[in-house]
Scaffold this motif. Structure first.
Motif, mmCIF file in Angstrom:
data_model
loop_
_atom_site.group_PDB
_atom_site.id
_atom_site.type_symbol
_atom_site.label_atom_id
_atom_site.label_comp_id
_atom_site.label_asym_id
_atom_site.label_seq_id
_atom_site.Cartn_x
_atom_site.Cartn_y
_atom_site.Cartn_z
ATOM 1 N N LEU A 99 -7.539 10.204 -1.118
ATOM 2 C CA LEU A 99 -8.192 9.273 -0.790
ATOM 3 C C LEU A 99 -8.831 8.724 -1.841
ATOM 4 O O LEU A 99 -9.946 8.959 -2.497
ATOM 5 C CB LEU A 99 -9.282 9.770 0.135
ATOM 6 C CG LEU A 99 -8.963 10.372 1.533
ATOM 7 C CD1 LEU A 99 -10.155 11.124 2.105
ATOM 8 C CD2 LEU A 99 -8.595 9.320 2.536
ATOM 9 N N ASP A 100 -8.260 7.788 -2.563
ATOM 10 C CA ASP A 100 -8.455 7.151 -3.830
ATOM 11 C C ASP A 100 -9.186 5.826 -3.745
ATOM 12 O O ASP A 100 -9.314 4.929 -4.770
ATOM 13 C CB ASP A 100 -7.362 6.958 -4.869
ATOM 14 C CG ASP A 100 -6.404 6.285 -4.089
ATOM 15 O OD1 ASP A 100 -6.275 5.771 -2.978
ATOM 16 O OD2 ASP A 100 -5.034 6.276 -4.748
ATOM 17 N N ARG A 101 -9.549 5.270 -2.450
ATOM 18 C CA ARG A 101 -9.968 4.023 -2.165
ATOM 19 C C ARG A 101 -11.238 4.055 -1.084
ATOM 20 O O ARG A 101 -10.850 4.722 0.007
ATOM 21 C CB ARG A 101 -9.052 2.965 -1.804
ATOM 22 C CG ARG A 101 -8.181 2.502 -2.854
ATOM 23 C CD ARG A 101 -7.325 1.229 -2.233
ATOM 24 N NE ARG A 101 -6.433 0.533 -3.294
ATOM 25 C CZ ARG A 101 -5.671 -0.412 -2.831
ATOM 26 N NH1 ARG A 101 -5.444 -0.966 -1.734
ATOM 27 N NH2 ARG A 101 -4.863 -0.886 -4.128
ATOM 28 N N PRO A 102 -12.498 3.644 -1.458
ATOM 29 C CA PRO A 102 -13.309 3.992 -0.467
ATOM 30 C C PRO A 102 -13.218 2.978 0.551
ATOM 31 O O PRO A 102 -12.694 1.872 0.272
ATOM 32 C CB PRO A 102 -14.781 3.633 -1.251
ATOM 33 C CG PRO A 102 -14.032 2.636 -2.383
ATOM 34 C CD PRO A 102 -12.878 3.208 -2.869
ATOM 35 N N GLY A 103 -14.031 3.382 1.742
ATOM 36 C CA GLY A 103 -13.936 2.257 2.835
ATOM 37 C C GLY A 103 -15.015 1.397 2.655
ATOM 38 O O GLY A 103 -15.697 1.200 1.555
ATOM 39 N N ARG A 111 2.221 1.757 -3.269
ATOM 40 C CA ARG A 111 1.004 2.251 -4.270
ATOM 41 C C ARG A 111 0.759 3.800 -4.154
ATOM 42 O O ARG A 111 0.788 4.580 -4.914
ATOM 43 C CB ARG A 111 -0.195 1.474 -4.029
ATOM 44 C CG ARG A 111 -1.219 1.806 -5.086
ATOM 45 C CD ARG A 111 -2.584 1.122 -4.486
ATOM 46 N NE ARG A 111 -3.200 1.890 -3.406
ATOM 47 C CZ ARG A 111 -3.853 2.930 -3.325
ATOM 48 N NH1 ARG A 111 -4.042 3.547 -4.609
ATOM 49 N NH2 ARG A 111 -4.563 3.563 -2.350
ATOM 50 N N HIS A 138 -13.017 -8.850 7.304
ATOM 51 C CA HIS A 138 -12.100 -8.826 6.118
ATOM 52 C C HIS A 138 -10.926 -9.295 6.631
ATOM 53 O O HIS A 138 -10.625 -9.853 7.629
ATOM 54 C CB HIS A 138 -11.787 -7.149 6.123
ATOM 55 C CG HIS A 138 -12.873 -6.475 5.530
ATOM 56 N ND1 HIS A 138 -12.923 -5.912 4.181
ATOM 57 C CD2 HIS A 138 -14.174 -6.032 6.047
ATOM 58 C CE1 HIS A 138 -14.200 -5.309 4.186
ATOM 59 N NE2 HIS A 138 -14.848 -5.348 5.116
ATOM 60 N N ARG A 174 -9.009 4.902 5.821
ATOM 61 C CA ARG A 174 -8.956 6.195 5.406
ATOM 62 C C ARG A 174 -10.043 6.760 4.783
ATOM 63 O O ARG A 174 -10.411 8.002 4.806
ATOM 64 C CB ARG A 174 -7.496 6.333 4.795
ATOM 65 C CG ARG A 174 -6.365 6.164 5.405
ATOM 66 C CD ARG A 174 -5.280 6.202 4.432
ATOM 67 N NE ARG A 174 -5.109 7.531 3.744
ATOM 68 C CZ ARG A 174 -5.035 7.728 2.684
ATOM 69 N NH1 ARG A 174 -4.994 6.743 1.785
ATOM 70 N NH2 ARG A 174 -4.935 8.948 1.957
ATOM 71 N N GLY A 175 -10.762 5.877 4.015
ATOM 72 C CA GLY A 175 -11.857 6.194 3.121
ATOM 73 C C GLY A 175 -13.321 6.269 3.546
ATOM 74 O O GLY A 175 -14.290 6.269 2.996
ATOM 75 N N SER A 180 -6.029 1.310 6.156
ATOM 76 C CA SER A 180 -7.426 0.626 5.391
ATOM 77 C C SER A 180 -8.660 1.140 5.713
ATOM 78 O O SER A 180 -9.515 1.110 4.996
ATOM 79 C CB SER A 180 -7.524 -0.955 6.200
ATOM 80 O OG SER A 180 -7.598 -0.921 7.371
ATOM 81 N N GLU A 210 0.907 -1.162 0.230
ATOM 82 C CA GLU A 210 -0.048 0.027 -0.055
ATOM 83 C C GLU A 210 0.652 1.292 0.146
ATOM 84 O O GLU A 210 0.499 2.161 -0.667
ATOM 85 C CB GLU A 210 -0.822 0.013 1.208
ATOM 86 C CG GLU A 210 -1.892 1.172 1.178
ATOM 87 C CD GLU A 210 -2.875 1.220 0.162
ATOM 88 O OE1 GLU A 210 -3.343 2.270 0.122
ATOM 89 O OE2 GLU A 210 -2.848 0.434 -0.721
#
Length: 309
Positions: free
Chosen positions: A164-168, A33, A229, A240-241, A238, A30
């Motif tokens: 913030l490019d990944r939703p929770g 990335r 998960h 942040r979104g 994990s 991560e």
């Protein structure tokens, strides 16, 4: 990463992950990335500790303490859970307190090593900096500084600056797992019953602690309304979104403090869960309970309290 970003480690920093830790593999991926800060390199995992230590997490590690005795250079100590508060308390108490974990029962040799390590740190004093995102009482911080050490607080400035490019997860309620059951400090049936009761009211996203028993996770996966998960990245990465309509529940954990820093500005409720007295096992002595409940403060309303199984 945050210590480098804050300028405490010089222009270049090599981060050496410990080999064989699954969560660190996911974290490395991560971070790669997201893009590493200028001057940071993440090396391949190693079993052996590097010969030069500019920063460490676990100040109570016997390997770390031996290294402090055999080579000395300025060192930054970064957060390692509530152990950071324990370390500050011992540093403030003076050089005669061995650096050993809160719930450890050390033998003579281990106690002697902890004492020698404490003496070594006190001998260096201003060459030691504790870098923390935990809320440290001003009285304790001043006592540590009076003993000759530096305490620097941070608010995850580097991580907060990342996109913030990944939703929770889609569920409104997110539960952080705990190691208290695996460590024998909280009754298993009480804890699993609480999560099951939560899921009876609404769907729950469950993010396990990396040390949770796989058997317990298998049981939770079989219960309706619970999405478990895979253990992996730290919650700070994990989750942040998460959005303002969501909340995070957790038994005593330093993740409460760090997630509040990251998520509260966006309206996400991060709620510590009060552990009922009958959840604690006989292994959880009163002073240990007090230590474990230092993080996060009291439960914020009925929604954060532990429901009876």
């Amino acid at each position: 990463m945050e210590a480098h970003h804050a300028g405490l480690l010089g222009p270049t920093t090599v981060i050496v992950p410990r080999a064989g830790v699954r969560a660190l593999r996911a974290t490395r991926a991560e971070l790669a990335r997201l893009g590493l800060p200028l001057g940071v390199e993440v090396a391949e995992p190693r079993e052996r500790m590097p010969s030069r230590l500019g920063a460490v997490g676990d100040a109570f590690s016997g390997r770390v303490q031996v290294r402090w005795l055999t080579s000395w250079r300025p060192v930054v100590i970064v957060d390692d859970g509530l152990a950071t508060i324990r370390l500050l308390e011992l540093l403030a108490a003076g050089p005669g307190r061995p650096l050993v974990r809160a719930r450890a029962t050390p033998g003579v040799a281990r106690r002697a090593l902890g004492l020698a390590a404490g003496l070594r740190l006190h001998a260096g004093k201003r060459r030691v900096t504790v870098f923390t995102a935990l809320p440290v009482e001003e009285r304790l911080a001043e006592a540590v500084r009076s003993a000759g050490f530096d305490v620097i607080s941070h608010d995850f400035a580097w991580l907060r600056a990342q996109p913030l490019d990944r939703p929770g997860p889609p569920q409104r309620t997110v539960v952080l797992g705990t190691s208290l059951v695996r460590n024998g400090l909280v009754h298993r049936d009480r804890y699993l019953g609480w999560i099951t009761a939560l899921a009876a009211d609404e769907p729950v996203a469950y993010f396990p602690h990396r040390r949770e028993d796989p058997t317990d996770l298998a049981l939770l996966r079989e219960r309706p309304g619970i999405t478990v998960h895979e253990p992996g990245m730290p919650a700070e990465l994990s989750l942040r979104g998460l959005g303002a309509e969501q909340r995070v529940l957790s038994l005593p954990s330093t993740a409460i403090s760090s997630l509040r820093v990251l998520l509260s500005p966006r309206g996400v409720a991060v709620e510590p869960v009060e552990v009922p007295d009958d959840w604690w096992t006989s292994r959880a002595a009163p002073d240990l309970r007090d230590h474990l409940t230092l993080s996060g403060g009291p439960a914020s309303g009925l929604s954060g309290r532990a429901a009876r199984p």
